[in-house]
Design an enzyme around this catalytic site. Structure first.
Site, PDB file in Angstrom:
ATOM      1  CG  HIS A  44       8.784  28.778  10.115  1.00  0.00           C
ATOM      2  ND1 HIS A  44       7.527  28.558   9.619  1.00  0.00           N
ATOM      3  CD2 HIS A  44       8.613  29.500  11.232  1.00  0.00           C
ATOM      4  CE1 HIS A  44       6.625  29.141  10.391  1.00  0.00           C
ATOM      5  NE2 HIS A  44       7.270  29.729  11.379  1.00  0.00           N
ATOM      6  CB  ILE A  50       4.414  25.742   8.592  1.00  0.00           C
ATOM      7  CG1 ILE A  50       4.038  24.343   9.074  1.00  0.00           C
ATOM      8  CG2 ILE A  50       3.171  26.633   8.518  1.00  0.00           C
ATOM      9  CD1 ILE A  50       3.590  24.305  10.526  1.00  0.00           C
ATOM     10  N   GLY A  53       3.626  32.915   8.819  1.00  0.00           N
ATOM     11  CA  GLY A  53       2.503  33.840   8.700  1.00  0.00           C
ATOM     12  C   GLY A  53       2.942  35.238   8.305  1.00  0.00           C
ATOM     13  CB  VAL A  54       5.761  37.400   9.380  1.00  0.00           C
ATOM     14  CG1 VAL A  54       6.977  36.556   9.048  1.00  0.00           C
ATOM     15  CG2 VAL A  54       6.059  38.873   9.288  1.00  0.00           C
ATOM     16  CD  GLU A  58       6.789  41.867   2.429  1.00  0.00           C
ATOM     17  OE1 GLU A  58       7.130  42.536   1.433  1.00  0.00           O
ATOM     18  OE2 GLU A  58       6.542  42.387   3.543  1.00  0.00           O
TER      19      GLU A  58
END
Length: 146
Positions: A44, A50, A53-54, A58
């Site tokens: 990723h 990067i 976002g998830v 978290e």
């Protein structure tokens, strides 16, 4: 780091809080150094890593669990007896990319409580600017209720 490990059951490689900065009656602030060796950066994205976002979400949820453990005390302070359970996510917004090597500050604020569910809002900041925001609900659930 010892305080973090004592308060929540998360462990590497799924631990996204390095340090507890502050916990008050209504909020908590933590930090995370986004290490270039985090394994998810391999995919990723290759050559342009990067922070997903998830996983920023978290980090906010884990900060919320730290807040609740401190707020609720005694039983909730024992990560071996309870699990923070996420029951709702709303309105996640991503405003800036978080890259390897950056340090982010994570803040969670309690909005209200309905029974055992705590409604919270959180944000991640880098260099003093908002990178993401999210509203969510958590409950501390005894492991034998799981």
């Amino acid at each position: 780091m010892e305080d973090v490990l004592r308060l929540i059951p998360h462990r590497p490689p799924f631990l996204f809080v390095d340090e507890i900065v502050d916990v008050s009656e209504t909020s908590a602030t933590t930090c995370l150094t986004v290490r270039p060796d985090f394994p998810f950066f391999e995919g990723h994205y290759p050559g342009n890593p990067i922070m997903p976002g998830v996983l920023l979400c978290e980090a906010v949820f884990q900060t919320g669990a730290i807040f609740l453990a401190r707020k609720l005390g005694s039983e909730a302070l024992d990560a071996e007896k309870v699990n923070p359970v996420l029951s709702r996510i709303r309105d996640a917004r991503f405003k800036r990319m978080v890259l390897p090597g950056e340090v982010v500050k994570i803040t969670v604020t309690e909005k209200d409580q309905l029974g055992k569910f705590h409604n919270l809002s959180g944000e991640v900041r880098k260099d003093g600017k908002v990178a993401m925001t999210v509203s969510f609900a958590l409950a501390m659930v005894p492991k034998d209720e799981g």
